[in-house]
Design a protein around this motif. Structure first.
Motif, short mmCIF file in Angstrom:
data_model
loop_
_atom_site.label_atom_id
_atom_site.label_comp_id
_atom_site.label_asym_id
_atom_site.label_seq_id
_atom_site.Cartn_x
_atom_site.Cartn_y
_atom_site.Cartn_z
N GLY A 91 0.79 -1.24 0.00
CA GLY A 91 0.00 0.00 0.00
C GLY A 91 0.82 1.28 0.00
O GLY A 91 0.25 2.36 -0.14
N LEU A 92 2.14 1.19 0.17
CA LEU A 92 2.94 2.43 0.11
C LEU A 92 3.16 2.80 -1.35
O LEU A 92 3.52 1.94 -2.17
CB LEU A 92 4.32 2.19 0.75
N LYS A 93 2.96 4.06 -1.67
CA LYS A 93 3.11 4.48 -3.08
C LYS A 93 4.57 4.76 -3.42
O LYS A 93 5.00 4.67 -4.55
CB LYS A 93 2.27 5.72 -3.35
N GLN A 94 5.32 5.18 -2.40
CA GLN A 94 6.75 5.46 -2.63
C GLN A 94 7.54 5.12 -1.37
O GLN A 94 6.98 5.02 -0.28
CB GLN A 94 6.96 6.92 -3.02
N ASP A 95 8.86 4.95 -1.54
CA ASP A 95 9.70 4.71 -0.37
C ASP A 95 9.74 5.97 0.48
O ASP A 95 9.72 7.08 -0.06
CB ASP A 95 11.13 4.38 -0.82
N GLN A 96 9.82 5.78 1.77
CA GLN A 96 9.94 6.92 2.67
C GLN A 96 11.22 6.75 3.48
O GLN A 96 11.44 5.69 4.07
CB GLN A 96 8.77 6.95 3.63
N VAL A 97 12.04 7.76 3.49
CA VAL A 97 13.30 7.68 4.23
C VAL A 97 13.33 8.81 5.25
O VAL A 97 13.23 9.98 4.88
CB VAL A 97 14.51 7.80 3.27
N ILE A 98 13.43 8.45 6.50
CA ILE A 98 13.43 9.46 7.55
C ILE A 98 14.75 9.41 8.32
O ILE A 98 15.11 8.38 8.89
CB ILE A 98 12.24 9.24 8.51
N PHE A 99 15.47 10.52 8.29
CA PHE A 99 16.71 10.63 9.07
C PHE A 99 16.37 11.35 10.36
O PHE A 99 16.08 12.55 10.34
CB PHE A 99 17.76 11.44 8.30
N LEU A 100 16.41 10.65 11.47
CA LEU A 100 16.13 11.30 12.76
C LEU A 100 17.37 12.04 13.25
O LEU A 100 18.48 11.72 12.85
CB LEU A 100 15.72 10.27 13.81
N GLY A 101 17.17 13.00 14.14
CA GLY A 101 18.33 13.70 14.73
C GLY A 101 19.13 12.71 15.56
O GLY A 101 18.68 11.60 15.84
N ASP A 102 20.33 13.12 15.98
CA ASP A 102 21.15 12.16 16.73
C ASP A 102 20.55 11.89 18.10
O ASP A 102 19.92 12.75 18.70
CB ASP A 102 22.60 12.64 16.84
N GLU A 103 20.77 10.67 18.60
CA GLU A 103 20.07 10.24 19.82
C GLU A 103 20.58 10.94 21.08
O GLU A 103 19.95 10.87 22.12
CB GLU A 103 20.12 8.73 19.96
N ASN A 104 21.73 11.63 20.99
CA ASN A 104 22.24 12.32 22.17
C ASN A 104 21.77 13.78 22.24
O ASN A 104 22.05 14.48 23.18
CB ASN A 104 23.77 12.32 22.16
#
Ligand code: PMV
Length: 340
Positions: free
Chosen positions: A50-63
């Motif tokens: 059901g996803l129409k396109q790839d989604q790439v999420i870069f989160l901020g650093d964990e610290n």
């Protein structure tokens, strides 16, 4: 169809700089590295109906103390990094013969803006997570080959500890394997992050011009001996031989970078100041050596028993943003806590 992997960054003792095949990322020379315990990337991949396109999420650093707004990319967004990730997913979809889009969430434990290379840990984590999410049973050797296609140095972040990436002659023969596990030698990598603006020329782009340096051929001629010396130093735990060889190798690679057309200067004033200080400390009998990858940050390599002395000295140098103390680390592994 969901999996999460954590991968360490690595520091190259013998550097990879120059490719014989840009598309396959086949290196001209073999390289040797050590995985870093305190600089890593965690990535969750989920292939979904059901996803129409790839989604790439870069989160901020964990610290980071602040809640960083996630960067969201998809096919419609012009992000080079996201497109590289999507291209990597395509490689796995091809062998799995499955045409599902994926959601990818990734997070480093070091800040993106500090110039610590995230492509090695990033593509190693993505490789192991994507392969597992698709249920592909790949050997460690095969995983290193896939990681290499995403980013050359990423293949060295898959096996444990001290790792060699054999240049090879084809995609199948260019893979990484562990020389020694992380517990083999109690070394320490004090990563000194210097104050700087973000890196301007990526290693992928910079490396394509390596052959324009008049010193490139001489570098290639000198490499087999240096590779042998690093192997011997590791085998015999001869720290002096290791240190002298990795410094020589670092300066040799940066001399090539600085004499390419156009020249590439990754070092800044603080880099040089630290390098000079290390040489002085050694005259004072402190066994510590430096090496630098594609950026201004300096890795100080010493045996763990000298860690505190080196740290106290480093802290007195100005223009330092942050110090990360690493030990040799295991390679990439699956984790059971997903990022979403
Ligand atoms: O794999 P890349 O494109 O991040 O290139 C790595 C280049 C160096 O860090 C300079 C050397 C190395 O072997 O890691």
């Amino acid at each position: 169809m969901k999996a999460t992997a954590t991968a360490p960054a690595n520091i190259a003792f013998i550097k990879y700089w120059g490719k014989k095949d840009d598309e396959l990322r086949l290196p001209i020379n073999s390289s040797i590295s050590m995985n870093l315990s305190e600089a890593h990337t965690t990535t969750t991949v989920e292939f979904k109906w059901g996803l129409k396109q790839d989604q790439v999420i870069f989160l901020g650093d964990e610290n980071s103390s602040k809640l960083t707004r996630p960067l969201l990319f998809g096919r419609n967004y012009e992000s080079k990094e996201a497109l590289r990730v999507i291209k990597h997913l395509d490689r796995f979809r091809k062998i799995a013969k499955l045409n599902l889009k994926a959601e990818v969430v990734t997070r480093n434990n070091f800040p993106r803006s500090t110039g610590v290379a995230s492509s090695a840990s990033g593509f190693a984590a993505l490789t192991v997570a994507a392969a597992s999410a698709l249920g592909l049973k790949l050997s460690e050797k095969e995983l290193t080959i896939f990681a290499r296609l995403g980013s050359g140095s990423a293949c060295r972040s898959i096996p444990d500890g001290f790792v060699i990436w054999e240049a090879g002659k084809s995609s199948e023969t260019s893979f990484a394997q562990s020389l020694y596990p992380e517990s083999y030698w109690d070394l320490c990598d004090i990563l000194v992050i210097v104050k700087t603006s973000a890196k301007k020329v990526s290693s992928t782009v910079g490396m394509e011009l390596a052959k324009t340096s008049p010193f490139f051929t001489s570098r290639l001629l000198s490499l087999p001996l240096r590779i042998e010396k690093v192997r011997t130093a590791l085998k015999k735990k001869n720290f002096r031989l290791l240190g002298e060889t990795i410094e020589e190798e670092c300066v040799n690679m940066h001399a090539v970078m600085m004499t390419q057309t156009p020249p590439l200067f990754y070092w800044n004033g603080a880099t040089l100041e630290i390098i000079k200080a290390v040489r002085e400390w050694r005259e004072g009998m402190l066994p510590v050596y430096f090496t630098v990858d594609a950026g201004p940050n300096v890795h100080l390599i010493c045996e763990s028993k000298y860690q505190d002395v080196v740290l106290n000295k480093v802290k007195q140098i100005k223009d330092i943003e942050r110090i990360i103390v690493n030990k040799p680390a295991s390679g990439t592994h699956l984790v059971y806590k997903h990022l979403f």
